[in-house]
Design a protein around this motif. Sequence first.
Motif, PDB file in Angstrom:
ATOM      1  N   PRO A  32       0.825  -1.266   0.038  1.00 29.20           N
ATOM      2  CA  PRO A  32      -0.176   0.048   0.061  1.00 29.20           C
ATOM      3  C   PRO A  32       0.890   1.424   0.107  1.00 29.20           C
ATOM      4  N   SER A  33       1.932   1.202   0.495  1.00 28.29           N
ATOM      5  CA  SER A  33       3.017   2.301   0.709  1.00 28.29           C
ATOM      6  C   SER A  33       3.350   2.903  -0.831  1.00 28.29           C
ATOM      7  N   GLU A  34       2.970   2.084  -1.896  1.00 31.30           N
ATOM      8  CA  GLU A  34       3.256   2.701  -3.208  1.00 31.30           C
ATOM      9  C   GLU A  34       2.317   3.843  -3.526  1.00 31.30           C
ATOM     10  N   SER A  35       1.156   3.896  -2.875  1.00 30.09           N
ATOM     11  CA  SER A  35       0.323   4.932  -3.202  1.00 30.09           C
ATOM     12  C   SER A  35       0.632   6.122  -2.491  1.00 30.09           C
ATOM     13  N   LEU A  36       1.941   6.410  -1.601  1.00 31.30           N
ATOM     14  CA  LEU A  36       2.157   7.621  -1.079  1.00 31.30           C
ATOM     15  C   LEU A  36       3.366   8.219  -2.030  1.00 31.30           C
ATOM     16  N   ASN A  37       3.063   9.381  -2.091  1.00 38.33           N
ATOM     17  CA  ASN A  37       4.024  10.078  -3.148  1.00 38.33           C
ATOM     18  C   ASN A  37       4.536  11.440  -2.334  1.00 38.33           C
ATOM     19  N   LEU A  38       5.830  11.169  -1.708  1.00 37.70           N
ATOM     20  CA  LEU A  38       6.497  12.254  -1.202  1.00 37.70           C
ATOM     21  C   LEU A  38       6.615  13.366  -1.769  1.00 37.70           C
ATOM     22  N   LEU A  39       6.073  14.397  -1.420  1.00 40.75           N
ATOM     23  CA  LEU A  39       6.201  15.767  -2.270  1.00 40.75           C
ATOM     24  C   LEU A  39       7.338  16.677  -1.624  1.00 40.75           C
ATOM     25  N   GLY A  40       7.399  16.650  -0.186  1.00 40.90           N
ATOM     26  CA  GLY A  40       8.481  17.369   0.315  1.00 40.90           C
ATOM     27  C   GLY A  40       8.569  17.245   1.973  1.00 40.90           C
ATOM     28  N   PHE A  41       9.247  18.196   2.553  1.00 43.45           N
ATOM     29  CA  PHE A  41       9.459  18.023   3.879  1.00 43.45           C
ATOM     30  C   PHE A  41       9.483  19.193   4.696  1.00 43.45           C
ATOM     31  N   VAL A  42       9.074  19.402   5.792  1.00 42.07           N
ATOM     32  CA  VAL A  42       8.950  20.594   6.756  1.00 42.07           C
ATOM     33  C   VAL A  42      10.078  20.601   7.675  1.00 42.07           C
ATOM     34  N   PHE A 251       8.985   0.824  10.463  1.00 41.45           N
ATOM     35  CA  PHE A 251       8.189   2.191  10.094  1.00 41.45           C
ATOM     36  C   PHE A 251       7.621   1.898   8.764  1.00 41.45           C
ATOM     37  N   MET A 252       8.187   0.701   7.800  1.00 42.29           N
ATOM     38  CA  MET A 252       7.366   0.252   6.792  1.00 42.29           C
ATOM     39  C   MET A 252       6.137  -0.345   7.000  1.00 42.29           C
ATOM     40  N   GLN A 253       6.181  -1.110   8.131  1.00 42.73           N
ATOM     41  CA  GLN A 253       4.693  -1.928   8.369  1.00 42.73           C
ATOM     42  C   GLN A 253       3.833  -0.847   8.857  1.00 42.73           C
ATOM     43  N   ASP A 254       4.167   0.178   9.569  1.00 42.19           N
ATOM     44  CA  ASP A 254       3.425   1.173  10.141  1.00 42.19           C
ATOM     45  C   ASP A 254       2.896   1.906   8.942  1.00 42.19           C
ATOM     46  N   GLN A 255       3.724   2.362   8.015  1.00 43.14           N
ATOM     47  CA  GLN A 255       3.446   3.253   6.811  1.00 43.14           C
ATOM     48  C   GLN A 255       2.466   2.331   6.084  1.00 43.14           C
ATOM     49  N   ASN A 256       2.592   1.019   5.742  1.00 46.43           N
ATOM     50  CA  ASN A 256       1.861   0.329   5.094  1.00 46.43           C
ATOM     51  C   ASN A 256       0.304   0.306   5.604  1.00 46.43           C
ATOM     52  N   LEU A 257       0.161   0.488   7.128  1.00 44.39           N
ATOM     53  CA  LEU A 257      -0.779   0.418   7.636  1.00 44.39           C
ATOM     54  C   LEU A 257      -1.659   1.748   7.489  1.00 44.39           C
ATOM     55  N   ALA A 259      -1.318   3.693   4.818  1.00 36.56           N
ATOM     56  CA  ALA A 259      -1.729   4.042   3.636  1.00 36.56           C
ATOM     57  C   ALA A 259      -2.960   2.941   3.330  1.00 36.56           C
ATOM     58  N   LYS A 260      -3.074   2.072   4.004  1.00 40.22           N
ATOM     59  CA  LYS A 260      -4.221   1.018   3.759  1.00 40.22           C
ATOM     60  C   LYS A 260      -5.354   1.630   4.210  1.00 40.22           C
ATOM     61  N   LYS A 261      -5.348   2.520   5.636  1.00 32.11           N
ATOM     62  CA  LYS A 261      -6.398   3.514   6.072  1.00 32.11           C
ATOM     63  C   LYS A 261      -6.594   4.426   5.058  1.00 32.11           C
ATOM     64  N   LEU A 262      -6.041   5.160   4.133  1.00 30.46           N
ATOM     65  CA  LEU A 262      -6.240   6.144   3.451  1.00 30.46           C
ATOM     66  C   LEU A 262      -6.973   5.548   2.119  1.00 30.46           C
ATOM     67  N   LEU A 263      -6.445   4.160   1.874  1.00 32.58           N
ATOM     68  CA  LEU A 263      -7.232   3.325   0.400  1.00 32.58           C
ATOM     69  C   LEU A 263      -8.469   3.069   0.911  1.00 32.58           C
ATOM     70  N   GLY A 264      -8.895   2.981   2.410  1.00 31.62           N
ATOM     71  CA  GLY A 264     -10.106   2.448   2.743  1.00 31.62           C
ATOM     72  C   GLY A 264     -10.193   1.039   2.868  1.00 31.62           C
ATOM     73  N   GLN A 265      -9.026   0.431   3.167  1.00 35.91           N
ATOM     74  CA  GLN A 265      -8.727  -0.889   3.154  1.00 35.91           C
ATOM     75  C   GLN A 265      -8.661  -1.768   4.655  1.00 35.91           C
ATOM     76  N   VAL A 266      -8.788  -0.714   5.716  1.00 32.47           N
ATOM     77  CA  VAL A 266      -8.778  -1.212   6.776  1.00 32.47           C
ATOM     78  C   VAL A 266     -10.443  -1.081   7.484  1.00 32.47           C
ATOM     79  N   PRO A 267     -10.648  -2.342   8.139  1.00 32.89           N
ATOM     80  CA  PRO A 267     -11.966  -2.693   8.362  1.00 32.89           C
ATOM     81  C   PRO A 267     -12.673  -1.565   9.556  1.00 32.89           C
ATOM     82  N   GLN A 268     -13.579  -1.058   9.828  1.00 28.87           N
ATOM     83  CA  GLN A 268     -13.969  -0.018  10.701  1.00 28.87           C
ATOM     84  C   GLN A 268     -13.894  -0.571  12.103  1.00 28.87           C
TER      85      GLN A 268
END
Length: 294
Positions: A32-42, A251-257, A259-268
Motif C-alpha cells: 500500500p505504501s506505493e500509493s504515497l507520493n513524497l512531495l517534500g518535508f517541513v 516504520f515500513m509496516q506502520d506506513q503500510n497500515l 496507506a491502507k487506511k487512506l485507501l479505505g482497506q482497514v475494517p471499521q
Amino acid sequence: MDKNMFGVVVVGIGIAGSVRIRELLNPLKPSPSESLNLLGFVSRRSLDEFSGVKQISLEEVLQNNEVDAAFVCTDNQNHQESVRRFLEAGKHVAVEYPLALSADAAHDLWRLAEQKGKVLHVEHIELLSEEFKQLKREVSGKKLVEGVLHFTGGPLDEQRFGFPSFSGIARLTWLVDLFGELTVTSATIEEQKEVNYSKLTARFLTAENRPLTWIEERAPGLKRDKKFHFSFTSGTVDTLPPPPRASVGLFMQDQNLFAKKLLGQVPQEEMAAEKKRILKCIDLAEEIRKYCEH
Ligand code: NAD
C-alpha cells in the motif's frame, strides 16, 4: 487526479523523520505504501533539500491541495499543535506516538479528525516488533497472577518529550495490548534533577484484579532495555529467545497500515479498536501523571 495516490510530506527531520523519508522514497513493492507520493518535508532549519527531497514551508503545505497527508515526526511537545493544524487544513495525519501530552488534547484531536472526515493514524511500532509479537503469543490464553515491566534508558528532556508516562507510552501500550483494561491504583515518581535521574513506578489492576507494575527508569549511562517478569497460573514468562529479524522494517509496516487506511482497506472495527486503545492509554498516562503530582 488518481484517487489511489496521496501526496505526503514529512514534518521534523530527526531520527524518526529521516527514517520516514527513506521509507517513503523506497516503498516495499508491491505494498500500500506505493500509493504515497513524497512531495517534500517541513523543518525549522533551513535545509533546502534532504535525500533529494525539497523543503517546503509549513504555510505552503497547509495551503497546497496536492498535499493530502502529513507525517508528524517532531518532538512530542509539538504533536498536538501540528496535528491540529494539518487536520484543520483538511489533511490526513500520521503522527509518531504519543498523539498528545494530555488526555483532553488527544480526545479533542480525535473529534476534530472525525469532524473533518480525515484519517488520524498514531504510529505504534512497538506493537509491530517481532519481540512483542513473540511475547503476545507466549502470553496468549494464560491466566495472569502478577507482572512487572521495567524499562531503562538514557535521560529524555521532559520539556521536549513530556512527562514519562507520555514519553513512555510504548510500554504502557504493551501492557494494555497484552492484558486488556487496566485501572491505575497508584503512581509515584522519584527524581534527582541534578544527576538527570528519574524513576516512574505505576501500579495497575487488570479487569480480573491482578496486579501489574510498570517502571520507567532513566539516567545517564543506563542501557536501553526492557525487562519483564509475568507470573501466570501455569508458570512464569521472563525471557524469550532472540526474536527473528523482521522481514519488513517497523516504520515500513506502520506506513503500510497508514496507506491502507487512506485507501479505505482497514475494517471499521479495527480502526475503532485502535482508537479505543490509543485513547485509553493516553487516559492512563494522564491519570499516572495526576497521581505523581499529588
Ligand atoms: P529527534 O529529536 O531526533 O527529532 C525531532 C525533530 O523534530 C528534530 O529535528 C527537531 O528539530 C524537529 N522539530 C521539533 N519541532 C519542530 C517544529 N515545530 N517544526 C519542524 N520540526 C520540528 O526525535 P525522534 O527520535 O526523531 O522522535 C520524534 C518523534 O518520533 C517523537 O514523537 C518520538 O516519540 C517518535 N518516535 C521515535 C522513534 C525513534 O526510533 N527515534 C520511534 C518511535 C517513535
